[in-house]
Write a protein that holds these residues in place. Structure first.
Motif, mmCIF file in Angstrom:
data_model
loop_
_atom_site.group_PDB
_atom_site.id
_atom_site.type_symbol
_atom_site.label_atom_id
_atom_site.label_comp_id
_atom_site.label_asym_id
_atom_site.label_seq_id
_atom_site.Cartn_x
_atom_site.Cartn_y
_atom_site.Cartn_z
ATOM 1 N N GLY A 574 1.947 5.278 3.993
ATOM 2 C CA GLY A 574 1.082 5.757 5.058
ATOM 3 C C GLY A 574 0.654 4.653 6.002
ATOM 4 N N TRP A 575 0.214 3.543 5.440
ATOM 5 C CA TRP A 575 -0.213 2.428 6.289
ATOM 6 C C TRP A 575 0.955 1.845 7.083
ATOM 7 N N ARG A 576 2.153 1.880 6.516
ATOM 8 C CA ARG A 576 3.311 1.381 7.260
ATOM 9 C C ARG A 576 3.502 2.198 8.537
ATOM 10 N N GLY A 577 3.372 3.517 8.418
ATOM 11 C CA GLY A 577 3.498 4.356 9.602
ATOM 12 C C GLY A 577 2.364 4.143 10.585
ATOM 13 N N VAL A 578 1.154 3.974 10.071
ATOM 14 C CA VAL A 578 -0.001 3.761 10.949
ATOM 15 C C VAL A 578 0.137 2.463 11.728
ATOM 16 N N LEU A 579 0.457 1.377 11.037
ATOM 17 C CA LEU A 579 0.551 0.075 11.703
ATOM 18 C C LEU A 579 1.697 0.028 12.708
ATOM 19 N N ARG A 580 2.692 0.870 12.490
ATOM 20 C CA ARG A 580 3.858 0.880 13.389
ATOM 21 C C ARG A 580 3.664 1.820 14.571
ATOM 22 N N ASP A 581 3.055 3.001 14.317
ATOM 23 C CA ASP A 581 3.093 4.067 15.324
ATOM 24 C C ASP A 581 1.745 4.445 15.928
ATOM 25 N N VAL A 582 0.653 3.958 15.368
ATOM 26 C CA VAL A 582 -0.667 4.376 15.829
ATOM 27 C C VAL A 582 -1.327 3.240 16.605
ATOM 28 N N ALA A 583 -2.031 3.607 17.661
ATOM 29 C CA ALA A 583 -2.703 2.604 18.488
ATOM 30 C C ALA A 583 -3.755 1.849 17.681
ATOM 31 N N TRP A 584 -3.927 0.577 18.028
ATOM 32 C CA TRP A 584 -4.851 -0.305 17.298
ATOM 33 C C TRP A 584 -6.270 0.261 17.288
ATOM 34 N N GLU A 585 -6.677 0.887 18.379
ATOM 35 C CA GLU A 585 -8.034 1.417 18.457
ATOM 36 C C GLU A 585 -8.279 2.480 17.391
ATOM 37 N N ALA A 586 -7.238 3.191 16.973
ATOM 38 C CA ALA A 586 -7.403 4.263 15.993
ATOM 39 C C ALA A 586 -7.482 3.743 14.568
ATOM 40 N N TRP A 587 -6.777 2.629 14.271
ATOM 41 C CA TRP A 587 -6.792 2.158 12.882
ATOM 42 C C TRP A 587 -7.641 0.907 12.660
ATOM 43 N N ARG A 588 -8.249 0.379 13.740
ATOM 44 C CA ARG A 588 -9.064 -0.831 13.589
ATOM 45 C C ARG A 588 -10.225 -0.610 12.622
ATOM 46 N N ARG A 589 -10.994 0.462 12.818
ATOM 47 C CA ARG A 589 -12.165 0.682 11.965
ATOM 48 C C ARG A 589 -11.783 0.984 10.518
ATOM 49 N N PRO A 590 -10.750 1.789 10.239
ATOM 50 C CA PRO A 590 -10.348 1.954 8.837
ATOM 51 C C PRO A 590 -9.950 0.636 8.167
ATOM 52 N N GLN A 624 2.555 -7.678 10.808
ATOM 53 C CA GLN A 624 1.836 -8.748 10.108
ATOM 54 C C GLN A 624 0.895 -9.477 11.060
ATOM 55 N N VAL A 625 1.384 -9.752 12.250
ATOM 56 C CA VAL A 625 0.554 -10.434 13.248
ATOM 57 C C VAL A 625 -0.656 -9.567 13.605
ATOM 58 N N ARG A 626 -0.424 -8.271 13.792
ATOM 59 C CA ARG A 626 -1.515 -7.368 14.166
ATOM 60 C C ARG A 626 -2.548 -7.267 13.042
ATOM 61 N N LEU A 627 -2.081 -7.220 11.795
ATOM 62 C CA LEU A 627 -3.015 -7.128 10.673
ATOM 63 C C LEU A 627 -3.862 -8.392 10.576
ATOM 64 N N TYR A 628 -3.223 -9.561 10.694
ATOM 65 C CA TYR A 628 -4.006 -10.790 10.568
ATOM 66 C C TYR A 628 -4.980 -10.940 11.736
ATOM 67 N N ALA A 629 -4.537 -10.568 12.940
ATOM 68 C CA ALA A 629 -5.434 -10.655 14.096
ATOM 69 C C ALA A 629 -6.638 -9.735 13.901
ATOM 70 N N THR A 630 -6.407 -8.585 13.321
ATOM 71 C CA THR A 630 -7.513 -7.663 13.063
ATOM 72 C C THR A 630 -8.462 -8.240 12.026
ATOM 73 N N ALA A 631 -7.929 -8.882 10.993
ATOM 74 C CA ALA A 631 -8.775 -9.504 9.974
ATOM 75 C C ALA A 631 -9.610 -10.628 10.573
ATOM 76 N N ARG A 632 -9.027 -11.422 11.476
ATOM 77 C CA ARG A 632 -9.786 -12.509 12.111
ATOM 78 C C ARG A 632 -10.867 -11.933 13.033
ATOM 79 N N SER A 633 -10.530 -10.864 13.754
ATOM 80 C CA SER A 633 -11.519 -10.226 14.632
ATOM 81 C C SER A 633 -12.697 -9.712 13.813
ATOM 82 N N TRP A 634 -12.392 -9.098 12.671
ATOM 83 C CA TRP A 634 -13.456 -8.598 11.790
ATOM 84 C C TRP A 634 -14.296 -9.744 11.249
ATOM 85 N N ALA A 635 -13.669 -10.844 10.866
ATOM 86 C CA ALA A 635 -14.387 -11.974 10.274
ATOM 87 C C ALA A 635 -15.292 -12.658 11.294
ATOM 88 N N THR A 636 -14.844 -12.778 12.532
ATOM 89 C CA THR A 636 -15.655 -13.470 13.545
ATOM 90 C C THR A 636 -16.847 -12.635 13.993
#
Length: 674
Positions: A574-590, A624-636
């Motif tokens: 499920g997450w593979r499909g989300v990270l590939r096909d869904v806009a960042w704004e939709a999966w950022r909060r989850p 992978q880049v998008r996931l790590y960038a999201t983790a850094r955004s959350w941490a900051t």
């Protein structure tokens, strides 16, 4: 008979061994903009699982043990499976249900398995078996010739039942005992009724006590009642008789003995058809017959409402009104007397004999098939008769549903469901449609037809808005009581074709998150190839099902869902499909919620959430880049001095790096570091 606590009305008892239970009262004429999930819910907002538990408690409280019950319980407890056999009318199904709900348990739930494959569901699906579940498989409607196929399928299923500490009670088809292999013969227990009316006597006395009446009046049973019981009627009919005894006792006049109650109750359960035929021989004219049928359908309603209903019925069957002057016509009281009915001080119409109204309805449906369509249409418009109360409307809907079920005419029921559901300008019509379909779903004679029709409607994107609301209601509050997986399949299709709305999606998510078994199953359905009807909708459904609190909750189980290999595979897909096909704004909060759970969760399983996210983007360097960038955004975004978020982000980076090294070691093309 329908095997659930009755929905109301004057029909026979629903549960074997029980008789009538508490009424479920519907309110048709209020809350026009109600949540569609609650249209068919008459259980004060209870979850379907709680409703199922209430049904079992209701049955167990009224159940009388047959001969063989103790042996059956011992076999079920020790072998995890029991095959309940017995002659028709011996109470096999009720016995199987009570056996299951009598087991000591701290977890698990009751689930009724379908006796055949339906829609997209696999028959005897092992995925539907949860830890310590109580499973009922009623094969009483199957032919004995089907048993070899059933036996072959049942063997592997029983292993899953035992492995998961569950229990399975199977109601055998009649006369299949001689076909059983030695393995299954050891699991077979035959139940029967003890001699000399002992079970029937106990049943009647218990029903009297539950009705608040003096049970000692039945000691001993009068000769008239013993003669009736000597005919060995099915136990469901004995339970019905017990209910009528209570009804006669509550309405008895001063000085009327228990023998009087017995005479009235036995007369009511005895075939009243000849009495109706004799009456109709004297009622040759259409106005009298219209009044008779209207009084039967609206038994208990006000006299003027019954009169108006009869007038409309005459018009609906294209019969000219009586041309006699109004001043020359017989008064309503006299006309009611002519059809063996009357009205009390409350002006409510009642026949002079218990259940005579039911006999009248049965006669017209059985002997006048050409009236089925006109009567259906008449019922369709009768909900808005002036003076019709909510209780009258409830009884009218149920009495029509009873005839559709009894005569096995589900198409009449479906026609009226569609007609009422299309009247979105009348909230009462949509609610009546939901309750009509609810009655059909729970009836064993047309329940399968109803489930199949709901599936057909759910897969049709062109159904009306009102019908969609009805289906959401029934699939959310009614179908899951006994068939939760069938409800999930149909809600999934409704969600797929929902358009701009979100009602079906919200209902599906709420239902799934309310039970970890349904949660697990729905994640698997969304992940399995070939089941998705719309990938975008499936991913939109997937995200709310990733609530980390639900995935990490143990809830009495050995491990949480996120620690189960099957669930992990579904989450990764499920997450593979989300990270590939869904806009960042939709999966950022989850994703933020998952990262936050790694900080706040007091569980050793939280790190598995990070493993899932990293594995989901293993095949895509961009992900992978998008996931790590999201983790850094959350941490900051953390407050000053809070280093825990930064530590989680570093763990994400380490896991991504390890994944990349693993890919390179396997000969994959080198991916850039995040």
């Amino acid at each position: 008979m329908n095997d659930s606590p009755p929905l109301g009305g004057n029909g026979p008892a629903a549960q074997v061994h029980t008789g009538h239970g508490t009424q479920n009262n519907y309110t048709f004429f209020s809350n026009g903009d109600a949540d569609p999930r609650r249209l068919a819910d008459s259980s004060q907002g209870k979850a379907p699982r709680a409703v199922a538990e209430d049904e079992l408690k209701w049955l167990r409280h009224r159940f009388i043990h047959p001969v063989g019950y103790t042996t059956a319980y011992d076999v079920l407890e020790e072998r995890h499976t029991v095959l309940v056999d017995g002659s028709p009318g011996s109470g096999r199904r009720a016995t199987a249900r009570v056996l299951l709900c009598s087991l000591p348990r701290k977890e698990g739930r009751f689930l009724e398995l379908l006796p055949y494959r339906e829609a997209e569901e696999e028959w005897l699906d092992p995925q539907q078996v949860g830890e310590a579940d109580q499973l009922l498989l009623d094969l009483s409607g199957r032919d004995e010739q089907d048993w070899p196929h059933v036996e072959a399928r049942l063997s592997g299923f029983r292993k899953v039942v035992r492995d998961r500490r569950a229990h399975l009670a199977v109601v055998l088809p009649h006369r299949v005992g001689r076909l059983l292999s030695p393995e299954y013969g050891a699991l077979r227990v035959e139940i029967s009724r003890p001699p000399r009316h002992r079970l029937e006597h106990d049943l009647i006395k218990r029903r009297l006590r539950l009705a608040g009446l003096d049970a000692t009046v039945a000691d001993p049973l009068p000769a008239r009642l013993r003669q009736h019981l000597d005919q060995r009627p099915p136990l469901r009919e004995v339970a019905d008789l017990a209910h009528l005894l209570c009804e006669a006792g509550r309405s008895a006049g001063p000085g009327e003995s228990f023998l009087h109650w017995c005479e009235a109750a036995i007369a009511a359960v005895t075939d009243c058809g000849p009495d109706v035929v004799d009456l109709l021989k004297r009622l040759r004219r259409a106005p009298h017959r219209a009044l008779l049928l209207s009084a039967a359908m609206l038994h208990g309603a006000r006299a003027d409402t019954v009169h108006l209903a009869a007038t409309r019925l005459l018009a609906d069957v294209s019969h000219p009104e009586n041309t006699t002057s109004l001043l020359e016509r017989q008064g309503l009281g006299g006309r009611l007397e002519r059809i063996r009915a009357g009205q009390g001080p409350d002006r409510l119409v009642r026949f002079d004999k218990l259940r005579f109204d039911e006999a009248v309805r049965d006669h017209f449906w059985d002997n006048h098939p050409d009236l089925h369509g006109p009567l259906r249409d008449w019922v369709g418009s009768a909900l808005w008769l002036p003076g019709l109360t909510d209780a009258d409307a409830e009884r009218l809907v149920i009495r029509f549903a009873e005839q559709c079920c009894r005569t096995r005419r589900p198409e009449d029921l479906f026609h009226l469901v569609e007609r009422w559901a299309s009247r979105t300008d009348r909230g009462a019509a949509v609610r009546a449609a939901a309750h009509l379909l609810k009655y059909g779903v729970h009836d064993h004679r047309i329940g399968r037809d109803c489930r199949n029709r709901i599936y057909k409607w759910a897969t049709d994107r062109n159904i009306s808005k009102g019908l969609r609301r009805v289906l959401i209601s029934v699939c959310f509050a009614v179908l899951p009581v006994r068939h939760p997986y069938a409800a999930m399949v149909r809600l999934h299709h409704l969600a797929t074709h929902e358009g701009p709305g979100t009602e079906a999606r919200e209902a599906l998510v709420e239902l799934a998150l309310g039970d970890h078994r349904l949660h697990r199953w729905m994640l698997g359905r969304l992940a399995r190839p070939g089941t998705q009807r719309n990938r975008g909708t499936d991913l939109a459904l997937f995200l709310p099902l990733t609530d980390p609190a639900r995935l990490l909750a143990v809830g009495g189980r050995a491990v949480p869902l996120v620690a189960e290999a099957e669930v992990v595979r579904s989450l990764v897909d499920g997450w593979r499909g989300v990270l590939r096909d869904v806009a960042w704004e939709a999966w950022r909060r989850p994703v933020y919620a998952w990262l936050g759970a790694c900080v706040s969760a007091e569980t050793r399983y939280a790190h598995l959430l990070l493993d899932v996210l990293v594995e989901a983007c293993q095949e895509s360097s961009e992900a992978q880049v998008r996931l790590y960038a999201t983790a850094r955004s959350w941490a900051t975004g953390c407050s000053p001095g809070d280093a825990s978020r930064g530590a989680v982000a570093e763990v994400v980076m380490q896991k991504i790096s390890e994944s990349q090294r693993s890919n390179r070691a396997a000969g994959n093309e080198e991916a850039p570091a995040p």
